[in-house]
Design a protein around this motif. Structure first.
Motif, mmCIF file in Angstrom:
data_model
loop_
_atom_site.group_PDB
_atom_site.id
_atom_site.type_symbol
_atom_site.label_atom_id
_atom_site.label_comp_id
_atom_site.label_asym_id
_atom_site.label_seq_id
_atom_site.Cartn_x
_atom_site.Cartn_y
_atom_site.Cartn_z
ATOM 1 N N SER A 211 -2.080 0.318 -15.790
ATOM 2 C CA SER A 211 -2.587 0.181 -14.418
ATOM 3 C C SER A 211 -2.442 -1.263 -13.949
ATOM 4 O O SER A 211 -2.071 -1.515 -12.810
ATOM 5 C CB SER A 211 -4.056 0.579 -14.335
ATOM 6 O OG SER A 211 -4.217 1.916 -14.729
ATOM 7 N N ASP A 227 -7.845 6.597 -11.516
ATOM 8 C CA ASP A 227 -7.342 7.678 -12.359
ATOM 9 C C ASP A 227 -8.468 8.580 -12.811
ATOM 10 O O ASP A 227 -9.539 8.120 -13.170
ATOM 11 C CB ASP A 227 -6.717 7.105 -13.620
ATOM 12 C CG ASP A 227 -5.430 6.378 -13.318
ATOM 13 O OD1 ASP A 227 -4.911 5.758 -14.230
ATOM 14 O OD2 ASP A 227 -4.985 6.442 -12.157
ATOM 15 N N ARG A 260 1.601 9.123 -17.287
ATOM 16 C CA ARG A 260 1.398 7.939 -18.131
ATOM 17 C C ARG A 260 1.090 8.303 -19.564
ATOM 18 O O ARG A 260 1.403 7.567 -20.479
ATOM 19 C CB ARG A 260 0.220 7.118 -17.611
ATOM 20 C CG ARG A 260 0.519 6.447 -16.316
ATOM 21 C CD ARG A 260 -0.662 5.623 -15.915
ATOM 22 N NE ARG A 260 -0.616 5.334 -14.499
ATOM 23 C CZ ARG A 260 -1.564 4.677 -13.853
ATOM 24 N NH1 ARG A 260 -2.631 4.269 -14.527
ATOM 25 N NH2 ARG A 260 -1.462 4.449 -12.583
HETATM 26 MG MG MG Z 1 -5.103 2.951 -16.340
#
Ligand code: MG
Ligand code: GDP
Ligand code: ZN
Length: 340
Positions: A211, A227, A260
């Motif tokens: 991030s 998130d 991710r």
């Molecule tokens: Mg993150």
């Protein structure tokens, strides 16, 4: 339906099967890109940069973020529905990212990705085992991986040397490796260059700084903060709305928690071996066809190891991954059985 789908890809105008938008109210077919997919709808970006929420033709059975599509926009805006076009067809994907789905097997989460940036760091501690798991997952998708070591500001000289040696092993087998600090901004310009003209995703363990790096690339950070973490194990109930973002410095990012944390889930042992790219030339050369590359006699990988042609660390991680996949498979069977 498939024939129609083909026709539309060939820019033919086809039949009509959605009640919401009639052909008479639709404009010309034009190319578009899926920015995001929500249930029965998708946000499509046209070549003019306009983003339009669209319905999806029934013949389009799979549509994900990153897909290249043919879309027709409504001539008159559809009062109160917010739907302003329809996805007519989707072009074949040049790559796709998948995630585990307990009941459906593989679920595609995003497509047409050019590279996967695997982020690692010294906090949580640096481990080649996790890097190798991501590399295997990336090799399995056939999307080129790039290794990023973040938080270099935290490195002390002792650690730095050990980590450099480990990273050199990846360079030796052909992987690009970059060291950055999103905190200090070191290396961020290099990352911007890598991302230019490409569609990329960031992957890596929680806490390594994905991030933070993305925020350093995207001043308009609201898009990527907040998130919702995926706590559902295999993630089949998670809403992973992957989003395609344009970077001000050039290039696109496809991002979502699911993207991710895309990871290795189940692969046959043979495939895992193939995903260790430097093992490939030895595979098939073992004495026994079903060689487990353990203490089997006549193992070509063991031979390569003893000659220093493959690294002990990678060989060790290969076996760890095989063992963990076996465990995972058993756990999943057990869970599936007890779910009934
Ligand atoms: Mg993150
Ligand atoms: N020292 C240092 N800390 C960092 C760096 N990048 C991120 N962090 C910190 O690492 C933690 C996890 O970062 P985050 O971006 O949320 O990681 P993610 O889980 O991979 O998205 C946060 O406390 C960040 O402030 C860095 O380059 N150096
Ligand atoms: Zn072998």
């Amino acid at each position: 339906m498939r024939a129609n789908h083909e026709k539309r890809l060939n820019r033919d105008s086809g039949d009509k099967n959605t009640p919401e938008l009639q052909d008479s109210s639709l404009g010309q077919e034009q190319p578009g890109t899926v920015i995001s997919r929500f249930g029965q709808h998708a946000d499509i970006e046209t070549e003019s940069g306009q983003v339009v929420r669209c319905n999806i033709r029934r013949a389009v059975t799979s549509l994900v973020t990153g897909d290249k599509v043919i879309v027709r926009l409504a001539i008159e805006s559809q009062a109160n529905s917010g739907i302003a076009g329809i996805v007519e067809a989707v072009h074949p994907r040049r790559s796709s990212l998948t995630r585990p789905d307990l009941y459906d097997g593989v679920k595609i989460i995003a497509s047409n990705i050019d590279q996967i940036l695997i982020v690692s760091s010294v906090l949580p501690s640096f481990t080649t085992q996790i890097i190798d798991r991501y590399l295997v997952a990336a090799e399995d998708t056939d999307i080129p991986p790039i290794i990023i070591l973040n938080k270099i500001d935290l490195l002390n000289p002792d650690e730095a040397q050990a980590i450099d040696e480990a990273l050199q092993r990846y360079k030796d087998i052909g992987y690009p490796v970059y060291k950055v600090s999103s905190k200090l901004g070191d290396g961020i310009d290099t990352i911007k260059d890598i991302l230019k003209d490409k569609v990329s995703v960031f992957a890596g363990q929680s806490g390594v700084g994905k991030s933070s790096i993305i925020n350093a690339l995207l001043p308009d950070a609201e898009l990527v903060i907040g998130d919702v973490s995926d706590n559902s194990g295999l993630g089949q109930h998670t809403t992973t709305t992957a989003k395609l973002l344009h970077l001000p410095s050039g290039g696109d990012l496809i991002d979502s928690p699911g993207v991710r944390e895309f990871a290795l889930w189940h692969l046959p042992a043979q495939r895992v071996g193939w995903c260790f790219i430097e093992f490939r030339e030895y595979l098939g050369a073992c004495k026994f066809r079903d060689c487990k590359h353990g203490d089997d006699p006549g193992c070509a990988l063991q031979e390569a190891l003893s000659q220093g042609k493959i690294s002990a660390d990678r060989f060790h991680n290969y076996h760890k991954i095989i063992a963990s996949l076996d465990e995972q498979r058993h756990a999943r069977h057990f869970r599936a059985a007890t779910d009934e």
